[in-house]
Enzyme design. Sequence first.
Site, PDB file in Angstrom:
ATOM      1  NE  ARG A   1      -5.916 -42.844  39.855  1.00 45.50           N
ATOM      2  CZ  ARG A   1      -5.354 -42.828  38.645  1.00 45.50           C
ATOM      3  NH1 ARG A   1      -5.969 -43.429  37.627  1.00 45.50           N
ATOM      4  NH2 ARG A   1      -4.210 -42.206  38.428  1.00 45.50           N
TER       5      ARG A   1
ATOM      6  CB  CYS B   1      -8.041 -39.067  32.793  1.00 47.47           C
ATOM      7  SG  CYS B   1      -6.924 -39.205  31.370  1.00 47.47           S
TER       8      CYS B   1
END
Length: 266
Positions: free
Chosen positions: A174, A232
């Site tokens: 990611r 995050c």
Amino acid sequence: MSSPLISAAELSSLLGQVTVLDVRYRMGGPPGREEHTTGHVPTAAYVDMDTSLASAPSDPVDEGGRHPLPDPDVFVAAMRSAGVCDDVPVVVHDDWQGRAAGRAWWLLRDFGHAHVRVLDGGWTAWLASGGAVSTGLVTPMAGDFDGRPGTLRVVDASNVAGVEVLIDARAPERYRGDVEPIDPVAGHIPGAVNIDTSRNLKDDGTFRSPEELRDLYAAVGAVPGADVAAYCGSGVTATHDLLALAVAGVDAALYPGSWSGWVGRR
């Protein structure tokens, strides 16, 4: 307290002297409340991530991200309902190796609670240690917690890109932008380095030693005295890196909006 972590053995010896919170939550996993009722650490009250540890996101998601920080009054009321008192230590556990418990740990400290620890290894470690198991929902006596936010450092979209050492806690794929299963845009904030949460842990799901964590983060410049922040996807699992940094003796800020807030800016 010498560490923000507590072992299952130590928690077992302190039951009745600490307030225990079960904040089980896992992205894409089963509802935490159902898991709680089937088995939890004795005396632990369940706290829901989406209603107590976060506010509802805007639609579409804006710079607050997918898990905006909770309304202060809602959070304090939830902590009181869970039995949290200002002068009683709190231990938080989940079943996600600290990735959800870290959020409650960070919030309670930001709201001024001085004695909060995370069960190292979570529910899995508790069971492995032979810890006692209770079932059903716990309804504790109301606590007197009276905190207000602002004790800990945060950054926002206006200054996060200028942080000296900005840590992306998401999975490497990611971070690289190879895949993005949740947010509308793939990639990472310019200048960020990647230390995904799994690197904080040993094979058994407990945290690495302070020395190992110190070396891990020092390799990207996150050392005591440096300007460090973490993010995050939505501001939840970044607190796992903040917890690991605290074990290593490094102070760091949270970017609550995280990647979802960064790409959701209007």
